[in-house]
Design a protein around this motif. Sequence first.
Motif, PDB file in Angstrom:
ATOM      1  N   ALA A  33       0.860  -1.114   0.107  1.00  0.00           N
ATOM      2  CA  ALA A  33       0.018  -0.034   0.023  1.00  0.00           C
ATOM      3  C   ALA A  33       1.033   1.270   0.136  1.00  0.00           C
ATOM      4  CB  ALA A  33      -0.849   0.023   1.239  1.00  0.00           C
ATOM      5  N   VAL A  34       2.112   1.237   1.000  1.00  0.00           N
ATOM      6  CA  VAL A  34       2.652   2.450   0.882  1.00  0.00           C
ATOM      7  C   VAL A  34       3.535   2.766  -0.334  1.00  0.00           C
ATOM      8  CG1 VAL A  34       5.027   3.190   2.232  1.00  0.00           C
ATOM      9  CG2 VAL A  34       2.987   2.427   3.318  1.00  0.00           C
ATOM     10  N   LEU A  35       4.166   1.504  -0.942  1.00  0.00           N
ATOM     11  CA  LEU A  35       4.678   1.656  -2.217  1.00  0.00           C
ATOM     12  C   LEU A  35       4.138   2.352  -3.254  1.00  0.00           C
ATOM     13  CD1 LEU A  35       7.032   0.481  -4.186  1.00  0.00           C
ATOM     14  CD2 LEU A  35       5.631  -1.560  -4.633  1.00  0.00           C
ATOM     15  N   HIS A  36       2.820   1.784  -3.538  1.00  0.00           N
ATOM     16  CA  HIS A  36       1.975   2.096  -4.576  1.00  0.00           C
ATOM     17  C   HIS A  36       1.605   3.844  -4.413  1.00  0.00           C
ATOM     18  CE1 HIS A  36       2.222  -1.360  -6.888  1.00  0.00           C
ATOM     19  NE2 HIS A  36       1.334  -2.134  -5.954  1.00  0.00           N
ATOM     20  N   GLN A  37       1.495   4.124  -3.109  1.00  0.00           N
ATOM     21  CA  GLN A  37       1.071   5.394  -2.613  1.00  0.00           C
ATOM     22  C   GLN A  37       2.372   6.220  -2.808  1.00  0.00           C
ATOM     23  OE1 GLN A  37      -0.641   6.638   1.367  1.00  0.00           O
ATOM     24  NE2 GLN A  37      -2.320   7.032  -0.241  1.00  0.00           N
ATOM     25  N   THR A  38       3.413   5.721  -2.464  1.00  0.00           N
ATOM     26  CA  THR A  38       4.763   6.738  -2.785  1.00  0.00           C
ATOM     27  C   THR A  38       4.853   6.933  -4.413  1.00  0.00           C
ATOM     28  OG1 THR A  38       5.710   5.731  -0.872  1.00  0.00           O
ATOM     29  CG2 THR A  38       7.200   6.674  -2.543  1.00  0.00           C
ATOM     30  N   ARG A  39       4.584   5.857  -5.390  1.00  0.00           N
ATOM     31  CA  ARG A  39       4.526   5.852  -6.708  1.00  0.00           C
ATOM     32  C   ARG A  39       3.507   6.725  -7.240  1.00  0.00           C
ATOM     33  NH1 ARG A  39       2.869   1.422  -8.453  1.00  0.00           N
ATOM     34  NH2 ARG A  39       3.208   2.116 -10.479  1.00  0.00           N
ATOM     35  N   ALA A  40       2.705   7.098  -6.465  1.00  0.00           N
ATOM     36  CA  ALA A  40       1.356   7.991  -6.875  1.00  0.00           C
ATOM     37  C   ALA A  40       0.526   7.301  -7.658  1.00  0.00           C
ATOM     38  CB  ALA A  40       1.635   9.321  -7.550  1.00  0.00           C
ATOM     39  N   ASP A  41       0.430   5.818  -7.349  1.00  0.00           N
ATOM     40  CA  ASP A  41      -0.698   5.000  -8.126  1.00  0.00           C
ATOM     41  C   ASP A  41      -1.875   4.702  -6.960  1.00  0.00           C
ATOM     42  OD1 ASP A  41      -2.179   2.985  -9.368  1.00  0.00           O
ATOM     43  OD2 ASP A  41      -0.469   1.577 -10.025  1.00  0.00           O
ATOM     44  N   LEU A  42      -2.600   5.732  -6.927  1.00  0.00           N
ATOM     45  CA  LEU A  42      -3.371   5.985  -5.931  1.00  0.00           C
ATOM     46  C   LEU A  42      -4.524   4.948  -6.041  1.00  0.00           C
ATOM     47  CD1 LEU A  42      -3.511   9.623  -5.112  1.00  0.00           C
ATOM     48  CD2 LEU A  42      -2.218   7.741  -3.994  1.00  0.00           C
ATOM     49  N   ARG A  43      -4.913   4.543  -6.967  1.00  0.00           N
ATOM     50  CA  ARG A  43      -5.915   3.179  -7.346  1.00  0.00           C
ATOM     51  C   ARG A  43      -5.559   1.991  -6.584  1.00  0.00           C
ATOM     52  NH1 ARG A  43     -10.513   4.855 -10.396  1.00  0.00           N
ATOM     53  NH2 ARG A  43     -10.458   6.707 -11.323  1.00  0.00           N
ATOM     54  N   ARG A  44      -4.102   1.630  -7.180  1.00  0.00           N
ATOM     55  CA  ARG A  44      -3.595   0.407  -6.585  1.00  0.00           C
ATOM     56  C   ARG A  44      -3.124   0.476  -5.329  1.00  0.00           C
ATOM     57  NH1 ARG A  44       0.486  -2.497 -10.925  1.00  0.00           N
ATOM     58  NH2 ARG A  44       0.378  -4.461 -10.177  1.00  0.00           N
ATOM     59  N   SER A  45      -2.710   1.654  -4.605  1.00  0.00           N
ATOM     60  CA  SER A  45      -2.586   1.755  -3.179  1.00  0.00           C
ATOM     61  C   SER A  45      -4.014   1.466  -2.344  1.00  0.00           C
ATOM     62  CB  SER A  45      -2.153   3.208  -2.956  1.00  0.00           C
ATOM     63  OG  SER A  45      -2.015   3.381  -1.444  1.00  0.00           O
ATOM     64  N   ALA A  46      -4.987   1.916  -2.880  1.00  0.00           N
ATOM     65  CA  ALA A  46      -6.211   1.766  -2.284  1.00  0.00           C
ATOM     66  C   ALA A  46      -6.822   0.378  -2.221  1.00  0.00           C
ATOM     67  CB  ALA A  46      -7.290   2.623  -3.170  1.00  0.00           C
ATOM     68  N   VAL A  47      -6.323  -0.310  -3.358  1.00  0.00           N
ATOM     69  CA  VAL A  47      -6.620  -1.936  -3.227  1.00  0.00           C
ATOM     70  C   VAL A  47      -5.873  -2.484  -2.017  1.00  0.00           C
ATOM     71  CG1 VAL A  47      -6.227  -3.872  -4.459  1.00  0.00           C
ATOM     72  CG2 VAL A  47      -7.034  -2.047  -5.763  1.00  0.00           C
ATOM     73  N   TRP A  48      -4.760  -2.149  -1.945  1.00  0.00           N
ATOM     74  CA  TRP A  48      -3.883  -2.792  -0.872  1.00  0.00           C
ATOM     75  C   TRP A  48      -4.094  -1.997   0.648  1.00  0.00           C
ATOM     76  CZ3 TRP A  48      -1.776  -7.229  -1.381  1.00  0.00           C
ATOM     77  CH2 TRP A  48      -1.603  -7.630  -2.665  1.00  0.00           C
ATOM     78  N   ALA A  49      -4.653  -0.905   0.611  1.00  0.00           N
ATOM     79  CA  ALA A  49      -5.225  -0.097   1.670  1.00  0.00           C
ATOM     80  C   ALA A  49      -6.468  -0.944   2.304  1.00  0.00           C
ATOM     81  CB  ALA A  49      -5.200   1.173   1.879  1.00  0.00           C
ATOM     82  N   GLU A  50      -7.407  -1.075   1.525  1.00  0.00           N
ATOM     83  CA  GLU A  50      -8.607  -1.992   1.855  1.00  0.00           C
ATOM     84  C   GLU A  50      -8.169  -3.425   2.201  1.00  0.00           C
ATOM     85  OE1 GLU A  50     -11.697  -1.270   1.891  1.00  0.00           O
ATOM     86  OE2 GLU A  50     -11.745   0.480   0.758  1.00  0.00           O
ATOM     87  N   LYS A  51      -7.323  -3.932   1.848  1.00  0.00           N
ATOM     88  CA  LYS A  51      -6.976  -5.319   2.323  1.00  0.00           C
ATOM     89  C   LYS A  51      -6.342  -5.275   3.729  1.00  0.00           C
ATOM     90  CE  LYS A  51      -6.291  -7.273  -2.328  1.00  0.00           C
ATOM     91  NZ  LYS A  51      -5.564  -8.211  -3.076  1.00  0.00           N
ATOM     92  N   LEU A  52      -5.508  -3.991   3.825  1.00  0.00           N
ATOM     93  CA  LEU A  52      -4.979  -3.810   5.129  1.00  0.00           C
ATOM     94  C   LEU A  52      -6.082  -3.553   6.332  1.00  0.00           C
ATOM     95  CD1 LEU A  52      -2.559  -3.126   6.884  1.00  0.00           C
ATOM     96  CD2 LEU A  52      -2.590  -0.781   5.983  1.00  0.00           C
ATOM     97  N   LEU A  53      -7.076  -2.657   5.789  1.00  0.00           N
ATOM     98  CA  LEU A  53      -8.135  -2.637   6.669  1.00  0.00           C
ATOM     99  C   LEU A  53      -8.926  -3.637   7.190  1.00  0.00           C
ATOM    100  CD1 LEU A  53      -9.511  -0.231   8.037  1.00  0.00           C
ATOM    101  CD2 LEU A  53     -11.096  -0.015   6.037  1.00  0.00           C
ATOM    102  N   ASP A  54      -9.134  -4.540   6.101  1.00  0.00           N
ATOM    103  CA  ASP A  54      -9.891  -5.681   6.508  1.00  0.00           C
ATOM    104  C   ASP A  54      -9.236  -6.658   7.417  1.00  0.00           C
ATOM    105  OD1 ASP A  54     -11.739  -4.900   4.589  1.00  0.00           O
ATOM    106  OD2 ASP A  54     -11.198  -6.429   2.857  1.00  0.00           O
ATOM    107  N   VAL A  55      -7.981  -6.919   7.248  1.00  0.00           N
ATOM    108  CA  VAL A  55      -7.226  -7.853   8.091  1.00  0.00           C
ATOM    109  C   VAL A  55      -7.116  -7.094   9.505  1.00  0.00           C
ATOM    110  CG1 VAL A  55      -4.997  -8.987   8.419  1.00  0.00           C
ATOM    111  CG2 VAL A  55      -5.969  -8.820   6.085  1.00  0.00           C
ATOM    112  N   ALA A  56      -6.885  -5.809   9.462  1.00  0.00           N
ATOM    113  CA  ALA A  56      -6.567  -5.209  10.457  1.00  0.00           C
ATOM    114  C   ALA A  56      -7.737  -5.153  11.542  1.00  0.00           C
ATOM    115  CB  ALA A  56      -5.871  -3.594  10.487  1.00  0.00           C
ATOM    116  N   THR A  57      -8.794  -4.891  10.865  1.00  0.00           N
ATOM    117  CA  THR A  57     -10.267  -4.950  11.555  1.00  0.00           C
ATOM    118  C   THR A  57     -10.488  -6.299  11.992  1.00  0.00           C
ATOM    119  OG1 THR A  57     -10.842  -3.064  10.005  1.00  0.00           O
ATOM    120  CG2 THR A  57     -12.714  -4.502  11.143  1.00  0.00           C
ATOM    121  N   ALA A  58     -10.371  -7.375  11.258  1.00  0.00           N
ATOM    122  CA  ALA A  58     -10.691  -8.649  11.713  1.00  0.00           C
ATOM    123  C   ALA A  58      -9.847  -8.977  12.820  1.00  0.00           C
ATOM    124  CB  ALA A  58     -10.548  -9.589  10.657  1.00  0.00           C
ATOM    125  N   HIS A  59      -8.569  -8.349  13.059  1.00  0.00           N
ATOM    126  CA  HIS A  59      -7.738  -8.808  14.154  1.00  0.00           C
ATOM    127  C   HIS A  59      -7.633  -7.843  15.320  1.00  0.00           C
ATOM    128  CE1 HIS A  59      -6.682 -12.770  12.255  1.00  0.00           C
ATOM    129  NE2 HIS A  59      -6.762 -12.081  11.242  1.00  0.00           N
TER     130      HIS A  59
END
Length: 109
Positions: A33-59
């Motif tokens: 998520a950070v890699l893609h945000q740093t690259r300014a690929d915000l759509r791809r970053s959002a995909v990984w940030a959503e996955k991060l949110l899902d796992v972090a919320t579940a745990h």
Amino acid sequence: DTPEAVANYTRIEALCEALPPGPARLPAILGLAVLHQTRADLRRSAVWAEKLLDVATAHGIAPLRVAAHAMLGTSASSYTGFATACRHYDEMHRLAAETPVFIVSGSRR
């Protein structure tokens, strides 16, 4: 991006997806998520940030929920819309206010 860079982060994404679901994936998901945000690929970053949110919320990992909402707010402000960005930023601030902060410092020699 160079073809080598694209090949590398595409491979990293595939390796991350091959990991078993759960908290063991969090470092890789956060990194992508950070890699893609740093690259300014915000759509791809959002995909990984959503996955991060899902796992972090579940745990119940609040600091990573804060980070995920921050990244999703940044991404949304660029392509989804201001209202969506504000919802993520509001949730980020709400979670941050109730999340204890731990400061880790280096040892003295």
